[in-house]
Design a protein around this motif. Structure first.
Motif, PDB file in Angstrom:
ATOM      1  N   LYS A  31       0.838  -1.207   0.000  1.00 31.69           N
ATOM      2  CA  LYS A  31       0.000   0.000   0.000  1.00 31.69           C
ATOM      3  C   LYS A  31       0.874   1.258   0.000  1.00 31.69           C
ATOM      4  O   LYS A  31       0.554   2.248  -0.686  1.00 31.69           O
ATOM      5  CB  LYS A  31      -0.922  -0.002   1.205  1.00 31.69           C
ATOM      6  CG  LYS A  31      -1.997   1.086   1.110  1.00 31.69           C
ATOM      7  CD  LYS A  31      -3.142   0.750   2.013  1.00 31.69           C
ATOM      8  CE  LYS A  31      -4.275   1.702   1.734  1.00 31.69           C
ATOM      9  NZ  LYS A  31      -5.480   1.056   1.378  1.00 31.69           N
ATOM     10  N   ARG A  32       1.980   1.241   0.758  1.00 34.18           N
ATOM     11  CA  ARG A  32       2.864   2.402   0.789  1.00 34.18           C
ATOM     12  C   ARG A  32       3.503   2.630  -0.582  1.00 34.18           C
ATOM     13  O   ARG A  32       3.571   3.762  -1.060  1.00 34.18           O
ATOM     14  CB  ARG A  32       3.947   2.212   1.856  1.00 34.18           C
ATOM     15  CG  ARG A  32       3.426   2.399   3.282  1.00 34.18           C
ATOM     16  CD  ARG A  32       4.558   2.520   4.285  1.00 34.18           C
ATOM     17  NE  ARG A  32       5.447   1.367   4.277  1.00 34.18           N
ATOM     18  CZ  ARG A  32       5.326   0.318   5.087  1.00 34.18           C
ATOM     19  NH1 ARG A  32       4.353   0.279   5.988  1.00 34.18           N
ATOM     20  NH2 ARG A  32       6.158  -0.695   5.014  1.00 34.18           N
ATOM     21  N   VAL A  33       3.973   1.576  -1.224  1.00 35.81           N
ATOM     22  CA  VAL A  33       4.569   1.700  -2.561  1.00 35.81           C
ATOM     23  C   VAL A  33       3.497   2.124  -3.556  1.00 35.81           C
ATOM     24  O   VAL A  33       3.733   2.956  -4.442  1.00 35.81           O
ATOM     25  CB  VAL A  33       5.249   0.377  -2.984  1.00 35.81           C
ATOM     26  CG1 VAL A  33       5.677   0.437  -4.451  1.00 35.81           C
ATOM     27  CG2 VAL A  33       6.446   0.075  -2.111  1.00 35.81           C
ATOM     28  N   GLY A  34       2.294   1.573  -3.410  1.00 37.24           N
ATOM     29  CA  GLY A  34       1.187   1.937  -4.303  1.00 37.24           C
ATOM     30  C   GLY A  34       0.834   3.407  -4.186  1.00 37.24           C
ATOM     31  O   GLY A  34       0.549   4.079  -5.181  1.00 37.24           O
ATOM     32  N   LYS A  35       0.830   3.955  -2.958  1.00 39.96           N
ATOM     33  CA  LYS A  35       0.552   5.388  -2.764  1.00 39.96           C
ATOM     34  C   LYS A  35       1.631   6.244  -3.414  1.00 39.96           C
ATOM     35  O   LYS A  35       1.345   7.292  -4.000  1.00 39.96           O
ATOM     36  CB  LYS A  35       0.431   5.711  -1.277  1.00 39.96           C
ATOM     37  CG  LYS A  35      -0.886   5.272  -0.682  1.00 39.96           C
ATOM     38  CD  LYS A  35      -1.012   5.782   0.736  1.00 39.96           C
ATOM     39  CE  LYS A  35      -2.378   5.382   1.263  1.00 39.96           C
ATOM     40  NZ  LYS A  35      -2.701   6.077   2.473  1.00 39.96           N
ATOM     41  N   LEU A  36       2.887   5.792  -3.328  1.00 39.16           N
ATOM     42  CA  LEU A  36       3.981   6.517  -3.972  1.00 39.16           C
ATOM     43  C   LEU A  36       3.777   6.542  -5.484  1.00 39.16           C
ATOM     44  O   LEU A  36       3.897   7.586  -6.123  1.00 39.16           O
ATOM     45  CB  LEU A  36       5.329   5.877  -3.614  1.00 39.16           C
ATOM     46  CG  LEU A  36       6.555   6.468  -4.318  1.00 39.16           C
ATOM     47  CD1 LEU A  36       6.768   7.909  -3.863  1.00 39.16           C
ATOM     48  CD2 LEU A  36       7.775   5.629  -4.072  1.00 39.16           C
ATOM     49  N   VAL A  37       3.448   5.392  -6.046  1.00 42.33           N
ATOM     50  CA  VAL A  37       3.233   5.308  -7.498  1.00 42.33           C
ATOM     51  C   VAL A  37       2.027   6.166  -7.897  1.00 42.33           C
ATOM     52  O   VAL A  37       2.076   6.879  -8.909  1.00 42.33           O
ATOM     53  CB  VAL A  37       3.054   3.830  -7.935  1.00 42.33           C
ATOM     54  CG1 VAL A  37       2.599   3.748  -9.374  1.00 42.33           C
ATOM     55  CG2 VAL A  37       4.349   3.073  -7.739  1.00 42.33           C
ATOM     56  N   CYS A  38       0.959   6.115  -7.120  1.00 46.11           N
ATOM     57  CA  CYS A  38      -0.217   6.940  -7.428  1.00 46.11           C
ATOM     58  C   CYS A  38       0.122   8.427  -7.372  1.00 46.11           C
ATOM     59  O   CYS A  38      -0.339   9.218  -8.206  1.00 46.11           O
ATOM     60  CB  CYS A  38      -1.357   6.609  -6.460  1.00 46.11           C
ATOM     61  SG  CYS A  38      -2.155   5.049  -6.834  1.00 46.11           S
ATOM     62  N   GLY A  39       0.925   8.839  -6.414  1.00 48.04           N
ATOM     63  CA  GLY A  39       1.349  10.229  -6.322  1.00 48.04           C
ATOM     64  C   GLY A  39       2.141  10.659  -7.544  1.00 48.04           C
ATOM     65  O   GLY A  39       1.935  11.742  -8.090  1.00 48.04           O
ATOM     66  N   LEU A  40       3.032   9.758  -8.009  1.00 48.14           N
ATOM     67  CA  LEU A  40       3.817  10.064  -9.204  1.00 48.14           C
ATOM     68  C   LEU A  40       2.927  10.149 -10.448  1.00 48.14           C
ATOM     69  O   LEU A  40       3.142  11.009 -11.319  1.00 48.14           O
ATOM     70  CB  LEU A  40       4.913   9.017  -9.398  1.00 48.14           C
ATOM     71  CG  LEU A  40       6.026   9.014  -8.324  1.00 48.14           C
ATOM     72  CD1 LEU A  40       6.973   7.842  -8.541  1.00 48.14           C
ATOM     73  CD2 LEU A  40       6.777  10.332  -8.349  1.00 48.14           C
ATOM     74  N   VAL A  41       1.932   9.255 -10.529  1.00 50.82           N
ATOM     75  CA  VAL A  41       1.004   9.282 -11.670  1.00 50.82           C
ATOM     76  C   VAL A  41       0.215  10.592 -11.660  1.00 50.82           C
ATOM     77  O   VAL A  41       0.022  11.223 -12.707  1.00 50.82           O
ATOM     78  CB  VAL A  41       0.062   8.051 -11.635  1.00 50.82           C
ATOM     79  CG1 VAL A  41      -1.094   8.223 -12.603  1.00 50.82           C
ATOM     80  CG2 VAL A  41       0.833   6.782 -11.935  1.00 50.82           C
ATOM     81  N   LEU A  42      -0.255  11.032 -10.488  1.00 46.77           N
ATOM     82  CA  LEU A  42      -0.992  12.298 -10.400  1.00 46.77           C
ATOM     83  C   LEU A  42      -0.114  13.489 -10.777  1.00 46.77           C
ATOM     84  O   LEU A  42      -0.544  14.400 -11.488  1.00 46.77           O
ATOM     85  CB  LEU A  42      -1.559  12.491  -8.997  1.00 46.77           C
ATOM     86  CG  LEU A  42      -2.856  11.749  -8.709  1.00 46.77           C
ATOM     87  CD1 LEU A  42      -3.230  11.889  -7.233  1.00 46.77           C
ATOM     88  CD2 LEU A  42      -3.964  12.272  -9.577  1.00 46.77           C
ATOM     89  N   ILE A  43       1.116  13.470 -10.303  1.00 53.20           N
ATOM     90  CA  ILE A  43       2.044  14.561 -10.660  1.00 53.20           C
ATOM     91  C   ILE A  43       2.283  14.583 -12.167  1.00 53.20           C
ATOM     92  O   ILE A  43       2.285  15.640 -12.803  1.00 53.20           O
ATOM     93  CB  ILE A  43       3.380  14.437  -9.883  1.00 53.20           C
ATOM     94  CG1 ILE A  43       3.149  14.768  -8.408  1.00 53.20           C
ATOM     95  CG2 ILE A  43       4.442  15.342 -10.476  1.00 53.20           C
ATOM     96  CD1 ILE A  43       4.351  14.532  -7.526  1.00 53.20           C
ATOM     97  N   ALA A  44       2.455  13.393 -12.763  1.00 48.77           N
ATOM     98  CA  ALA A  44       2.659  13.319 -14.215  1.00 48.77           C
ATOM     99  C   ALA A  44       1.433  13.834 -14.962  1.00 48.77           C
ATOM    100  O   ALA A  44       1.561  14.539 -15.976  1.00 48.77           O
ATOM    101  CB  ALA A  44       2.973  11.884 -14.618  1.00 48.77           C
ATOM    102  N   ALA A  45       0.232  13.504 -14.471  1.00 48.46           N
ATOM    103  CA  ALA A  45      -0.990  13.980 -15.131  1.00 48.46           C
ATOM    104  C   ALA A  45      -1.129  15.495 -15.007  1.00 48.46           C
ATOM    105  O   ALA A  45      -1.540  16.171 -15.956  1.00 48.46           O
ATOM    106  CB  ALA A  45      -2.207  13.283 -14.528  1.00 48.46           C
ATOM    107  N   ILE A  46      -0.786  16.019 -13.859  1.00 49.69           N
ATOM    108  CA  ILE A  46      -0.901  17.463 -13.651  1.00 49.69           C
ATOM    109  C   ILE A  46       0.123  18.226 -14.490  1.00 49.69           C
ATOM    110  O   ILE A  46      -0.182  19.272 -15.067  1.00 49.69           O
ATOM    111  CB  ILE A  46      -0.751  17.801 -12.151  1.00 49.69           C
ATOM    112  CG1 ILE A  46      -1.966  17.278 -11.390  1.00 49.69           C
ATOM    113  CG2 ILE A  46      -0.584  19.295 -11.938  1.00 49.69           C
ATOM    114  CD1 ILE A  46      -1.842  17.362  -9.886  1.00 49.69           C
ATOM    115  N   LEU A  47       1.335  17.692 -14.580  1.00 48.17           N
ATOM    116  CA  LEU A  47       2.405  18.396 -15.310  1.00 48.17           C
ATOM    117  C   LEU A  47       2.470  18.042 -16.793  1.00 48.17           C
ATOM    118  O   LEU A  47       3.344  18.555 -17.497  1.00 48.17           O
ATOM    119  CB  LEU A  47       3.756  18.108 -14.650  1.00 48.17           C
ATOM    120  CG  LEU A  47       3.914  18.611 -13.209  1.00 48.17           C
ATOM    121  CD1 LEU A  47       5.284  18.220 -12.667  1.00 48.17           C
ATOM    122  CD2 LEU A  47       3.714  20.103 -13.136  1.00 48.17           C
ATOM    123  N   SER A  48       1.590  17.203 -17.290  1.00 49.64           N
ATOM    124  CA  SER A  48       1.648  16.771 -18.693  1.00 49.64           C
ATOM    125  C   SER A  48       1.588  17.917 -19.693  1.00 49.64           C
ATOM    126  O   SER A  48       2.250  17.846 -20.737  1.00 49.64           O
ATOM    127  CB  SER A  48       0.559  15.744 -18.980  1.00 49.64           C
ATOM    128  OG  SER A  48      -0.714  16.319 -18.817  1.00 49.64           O
TER     129      SER A  48
END
Length: 164
Positions: A31-48
C-alpha cells in the motif's frame, strides 16, 4: 478550451484510478509503494501540459510584447511632450499678456517653444497682437528678452485696431 478540458479529464481519470487502486491494495508495504506510485502518476498527469509547451512560440510572443511595449512607450512620451509643450507655450503667452496688463496695455500673445538637448521646452518665438505704441513695443521687447529669453529678432508685433 479543448486542451484545458482534455487536461482536466486526464487529471480526473488519474485521480479515480489512484483512488480505486488505493482501495484495492492490501495493507502494508504494498500500500505504501502503491501510494507513492499513485502520487507520481498524479504529478505526471498534472504536469503533462508542460511537456508539450512550445518555448519558441512563447519567446516570440514575449519579444512581440516587448516590441509593442517599446513603441507604446515612445508614443506616450511623444504625447506627454506635446502636451508639455502646449502648456508651456500657453503659460508663456499668458505671462506676456499679464505683463502688458501691468503696464496698462491690452494684447494677445502666442509663443512657440522648442526642445533643448535635455528635453526642456524653451520659448524661441513670440507673436504679440494689439494696439501697442512704439514705446510699449520697445518695453515689452526688453521684458520678453530678459524674462523669457526670446531674442528681439524672434519677436513679431502685429498692429490691430481695438475692437468695440
Amino acid at each position: 478550451m479543448g486542451a484545458a478540458r482534455g487536461w482536466l479529464l486526464a487529471v480526473i481519470a488519474a485521480s479515480l484510478l489512484c483512488a480505486l487502486a488505493d482501495a484495492l491494495m492490501p495493507q502494508g508495504a504494498v500500500k505504501r509503494v502503491g501510494k507513492l506510485v499513485c502520487g507520481l502518476v498524479l504529478i505526471a498527469a498534472i504536469l503533462s501540459p508542460a511537456a508539450s509547451l512550445d518555448l519558441a512560440e512563447g519567446r516570440d510572443w514575449l519579444e512581440d510584447y516587448f516590441a509593442n511595449l517599446d513603441s507604446r512607450t515612445a508614443e506616450l512620451k511623444e504625447t506627454v511632450n506635446s502636451q508639455r509643450k502646449a502648456i508651456i507655450e500657453g503659460e508663456c503667452g499668458a505671462y506676456i499678456v499679464d505683463k502688458a496688463e501691468e503696464f496698462g496695455w491690452t494684447c494677445t500673445a502666442r509663443v512657440v517653444c522648442e526642445p533643448t538637448e535635455e528635453g526642456l521646452y524653451l520659448p524661441v518665438r513670440a507673436e504679440v497682437s494689439g494696439p501697442l505704441t512704439e514705446e510699449a513695443r520697445a518695453r515689452l521687447c526688453r521684458v520678453l528678452a530678459e524674462d523669457l529669453g526670446i531674442p528681439e529678432e524672434a519677436q513679431l508685433y502685429i498692429e490691430e485696431e481695438e475692437m468695440p
